[in-house]
Design an enzyme around this catalytic site. Structure first.
Site: not given
Length: 549
Positions: A449, A468
């Site tokens: 992301h 992440c």
């Protein structure tokens, strides 16, 4: 494993495979079995009782060996009718010898009976003749050796061992019987080792460090914090010598002057070891230069072991995140297309090592607060100040996405286990996921992301996330993933990223993504790179491979 160990077998059998006499092949007597079909095996056959008696003593790969000879109706594979090694046998022997030359000195892959047989033949000067009683034993020992060697060198540790080391990328599968059949029936030039190209590149680096291990490797020490261009100092001369040995400084220079050539050499070394590339001599540089050749050998061997587990032939198009390098590598048509910096999980919130396929690109995403952050950060903040959610552009919703009035909730009674709602951050410039995320649905809830925290990409050690992976060039990645869809122009992607509503795009073709962990690798410029063991995985694998040595 002893790095200095030199196996007499490997140094002797290459002579036996290349010279006349002594279980070797005389000029003009080499048998080329590459044209054999199933009906054109070597005429000589083994007695099934001989095979069974051998397997009573050598049971490690008994089923494989028995099946191999049954399928070829017990015809010989390695030794011709004239009692001499075939070309393919010589090729296999030379492969083992090459590993010794590279520095892969591991006695565990050589069976004791095979070593003793060759040592006897070498020392006593015996030769194998067509009727020699040693021929069946030599044939079977070579076959047993093939399975032992292939299992060790091409396959590596078991899948369970890899998982215990937190590696969840599916292991490559090797059909050893098919490989053996390929080796004994094809020309030497046609046999390809079932290993990734990166394995071979790393293996080629071992000999260099085996040679360096024989040299003194004194610790370089500084008398001050910083040394830079145009300064003179005895330490500068020592750094030059070390960088010349490592290949970063092309021309040897014994002077004490900090030259422009040294500045360039330092920057090259810093870049390939993950240091800040400032061209100065400081503690981080000296620490990296002081790592001994033996330590580097083990680091290379550790990563060669990992690379044994990955596909020998990766897909033509894929994404690779190398956690210790803090990099995303984008491959297209089997070549590196481009790369960018990433931020990965901090120790304790490790990014998981696994693989999947990118399925969705999500523009202007919501960010659903994970349970750990909810318990440790959001709920305590709301109990201190109920205006926290509004300031963070967050909202409370039900599992179906219906909004809940945060002011109506009694926040004091909630902990992570009993909170019945979802807290999510709305799309926008301050959203924790930035303006786009890339999903490959997985049990670890890990994805790629964007991020509003751009400054962290300039750090050398980028372990800041909760697991992440933050991407420094998210729009570039979105454009690359959608490049085959003509409806998604650069302008349209920019608009979607800056929109106020979340938009899911399903890729027409899923793209494989590998989240890997490699602390030694050869880059696209052919340079050997090293990185720090940020999660301690190297240390665990070293204990498995080397024990207390």
């Amino acid at each position: 494993m002893s790095v200095r160990y030199t196996c007499l077998l490997l140094s002797s059998i290459v002579l036996l495979a290349s010279c006349g006499g002594r279980f070797g092949r005389k000029k003009g007597l080499v048998r080329d079995t590459s044209h054999y079909t199933k009906q054109e095996y070597i005429d000589r056959t083994l007695d099934s009782n001989t095979v069974n008696l051998f397997l009573q003593k050598d049971t490690a790969y008994a089923d494989y060996i028995r099946d191999f000879y049954r399928q070829r109706e017990f015809h010989y594979a390695w030794i011709g009718n004239d009692g001499q090694l075939t070309e393919q046998a010589g090729n296999f022997i030379n492969m083992m010898k090459a590993d010794a030359d590279y520095g892969l000195h591991d006695s565990t892959i050589i069976s004791k009976p095979l070593r003793e047989m060759y040592d006897t033949l070498l020392i006593e000067g015996q030769q194998l003749r067509p009727g020699d009683k040693a021929i069946p034993s030599a044939e079977l020992l070579l076959t047993a050796q093939f399975f032992a060697y292939g299992n060790k060198v091409w396959s590596g540790l078991t899948s369970d061992s890899a998982k215990s080391l937190e590696w969840f990328i599916p292991r490559k599968k090797i059909n050893m019987e098919s490989l053996l059949d390929s080796m004994v029936n094809k020309p030497a030039s046609a046999f390809e080792e079932p290993v990734n190209r990166q394995y071979k590149l790393l293996r080629n680096q071992l000999k260099k460090f085996s040679d360096l291990e024989k040299l003194p490797w004194d610790s370089l020490k500084a008398s001050r914090k910083l040394y830079k261009k145009e300064e003179s100092d005895p330490l500068v001369a020592s750094v030059k010598q070390r960088l010349h040995l490592l290949g970063d400084l092309a021309v040897a220079d014994t002077s004490q002057l900090f030259t422009p050539a040294l500045d360039s050499a330092i920057r090259n070394f810093q870049d390939r070891t993950g240091l800040k590339t400032d061209g100065t001599i400081q503690a981080p540089l000296l620490n990296a230069l002081n790592v001994t050749p033996l330590q580097r050998i083990r680091q290379i061997l550790i990563n060669m072991e990992r690379i044994r587990w990955v596909p020998a032939e990766p897909p033509a198009e894929y994404l690779l995140v190398n956690i210790p390098a803090f990099k995303l590598y984008v491959y297209n048509n089997n070549k590196l297309d481009w790369t960018c910096n990433v931020v990965v999980g901090k120790p304790g919130a490790n990014t998981v090592i696994f693989s999947n396929e990118v399925k969705y690109v999500v523009f202007a995403p919501y960010w659903n607060v994970p349970p750990g952050i909810l318990v440790n950060e959001v709920l305590p903040a709301m109990k201190r100040n109920t205006g926290y959610l509004a300031r963070q552009n967050m909202e409370v919703v039900t599992g179906s996405g219906s909004p809940v009035n945060a002011g109506s909730l009694n926040w004091s009674k909630y902990s992570g286990g009993n909170f019945p709602y979802i807290i999510r951050q709305k799309p926008g410039g301050h959203n924790a996921l930035g303006k786009v995320k890339f999903l490959f649905p997985n049990e670890y809830n890990i994805y790629l992301h964007d991020t509003p925290s751009k400054g962290l990409f300039g750090e050398n050690k980028r372990t800041f996330s909760h697991g992440c992976i933050r991407v420094s060039e998210p729009q570039h990645l979105a454009e690359w993933l959608l490049r085959k869809d003509s409806t998604w122009t650069q302008k349209k992607i920019t608009e979607a990223m800056n929109g106020s509503k979340e938009k899911f795009i399903t890729l027409k073709e899923r793209v494989p993504v590998y989240i890997g962990y490699f602390t030694a690798f050869v880059d696209s410029d052919g340079r050997l790179n090293f990185r720090d063991d940020v999660y301690g995985h190297d240390a665990k694998l070293a204990a498995t491979l080397f024990g207390n040595k």
